[in-house]
Design an enzyme around this catalytic site. Structure first.
Site, PDB file in Angstrom:
ATOM      1  N   HIS A  90      61.707  76.497  41.822  1.00 31.76           N
ATOM      2  CA  HIS A  90      62.140  77.859  41.494  1.00 31.76           C
ATOM      3  C   HIS A  90      61.111  79.051  41.062  1.00 31.76           C
ATOM      4  O   HIS A  90      60.935  79.576  40.158  1.00 31.76           O
ATOM      5  CB  HIS A  90      63.347  77.982  40.447  1.00 31.76           C
ATOM      6  CG  HIS A  90      64.318  79.191  40.223  1.00 31.76           C
ATOM      7  ND1 HIS A  90      65.307  79.319  39.606  1.00 31.76           N
ATOM      8  CD2 HIS A  90      63.782  80.610  40.848  1.00 31.76           C
ATOM      9  CE1 HIS A  90      65.720  80.414  39.709  1.00 31.76           C
ATOM     10  NE2 HIS A  90      64.913  81.397  40.543  1.00 31.76           N
ATOM     11  N   GLU A 135      69.056  73.395  37.549  1.00 34.15           N
ATOM     12  CA  GLU A 135      67.471  73.292  37.557  1.00 34.15           C
ATOM     13  C   GLU A 135      67.228  72.645  36.062  1.00 34.15           C
ATOM     14  O   GLU A 135      67.679  72.891  34.989  1.00 34.15           O
ATOM     15  CB  GLU A 135      66.970  74.524  37.538  1.00 34.15           C
ATOM     16  CG  GLU A 135      67.505  75.081  38.924  1.00 34.15           C
ATOM     17  CD  GLU A 135      66.924  76.510  39.349  1.00 34.15           C
ATOM     18  OE1 GLU A 135      66.189  77.122  38.452  1.00 34.15           O
ATOM     19  OE2 GLU A 135      67.259  77.037  40.354  1.00 34.15           O
ATOM     20  N   ARG A 174      70.358  81.870  45.114  1.00 33.81           N
ATOM     21  CA  ARG A 174      70.978  81.147  44.134  1.00 33.81           C
ATOM     22  C   ARG A 174      71.370  79.755  44.626  1.00 33.81           C
ATOM     23  O   ARG A 174      72.200  79.729  45.751  1.00 33.81           O
ATOM     24  CB  ARG A 174      72.285  81.652  43.529  1.00 33.81           C
ATOM     25  CG  ARG A 174      71.809  83.089  42.750  1.00 33.81           C
ATOM     26  CD  ARG A 174      71.113  82.826  41.225  1.00 33.81           C
ATOM     27  NE  ARG A 174      70.672  84.077  40.805  1.00 33.81           N
ATOM     28  CZ  ARG A 174      69.317  84.622  40.733  1.00 33.81           C
ATOM     29  NH1 ARG A 174      68.329  83.994  41.532  1.00 33.81           N
ATOM     30  NH2 ARG A 174      69.194  85.641  40.303  1.00 33.81           N
TER      31      ARG A 174
END
Length: 196
Positions: free
Chosen positions: A163, A144, A115
């Site tokens: 990601h 993001e 994270r």
């Protein structure tokens, strides 16, 4: 003809971002749950010394996972590669910050697929630009998608990914399959209620 030491050093300096072998190095795993344990197995396959720290984590539990439990200071100061595997919580937010980077080796590499907010991004950028750590591979961020002008996109010692660390064909089949099944169940339930 023997090469000059200056030439050899210059060549090595130019290749500072070339991949490093993992064998005989230390892989630090911050958080040894399901994913962190699997990373430890992979590390051992590459002949790394795998160490880990986690609050409330016993030496016996670490040994059962095939890793050595160390204190947090030792984890930061001895890891050649530090891989993060914590859930985001009040306790883990900002866990890896300026103090942690100050303890790390100048050649250490940080890997964050966990994270984004576990790492203090400003402190990470400072550590990377000052040479406090050798580099970082980052798959998760505070926000993001990562802005186009964000410094992490342009640093030579950063490997940023969008990601996608979890993306596999099987994971997509499970995720989208579960979503479709849940939607169909919802529709079926809705039709039963409408017909009642």
């Amino acid at each position: 003809m023997a090469s000059s030491p200056r030439i050899s050093i210059a060549i090595l300096d130019d290749y500072q971002n070339v991949a490093l072998e993992m064998a005989r190095k230390t892989l630090g795993v911050l958080g040894l749950g399901h994913i962190g344990s699997a990373v430890g197995v992979i590390g051992r396959a590459f002949q790394t010394n795998v160490i880990s720290w986690r609050q409330n984590f016993t030496a016996e539990r670490a040994e059962s996972k095939g890793v050595q439990r160390v204190d947090k200071d030792t984890l930061f100061s001895t890891s050649d590669f530090l891989s993060l595997h914590f859930r985001l919580s009040e306790r883990t937010q900002g866990l890896v910050g300026a103090e942690a980077f100050a303890r790390m080796k100048k050649t250490s590499r940080l890997i964050n697929t966990s994270r984004g907010p576990i790492v203090d991004t400003s402190a990470l950028i400072d550590a990377l630009t000052s040479g406090q750590i050798g580099g970082a591979a980052i798959d998760v961020y505070d926000a993001e998608s990562l802005e186009l002008a964000h410094p992490l996109r342009s640093l030579r010692n950063v490997l940023p990914t969008p990601h996608i660390g979890y993306v596999t064909r099987e994971r997509y089949q499970t995720f989208y399959g579960d979503t479709i099944r849940n939607f169909v169940e919802w529709l079926d339930q809705s039709q039963r209620i409408d017909h009642a």
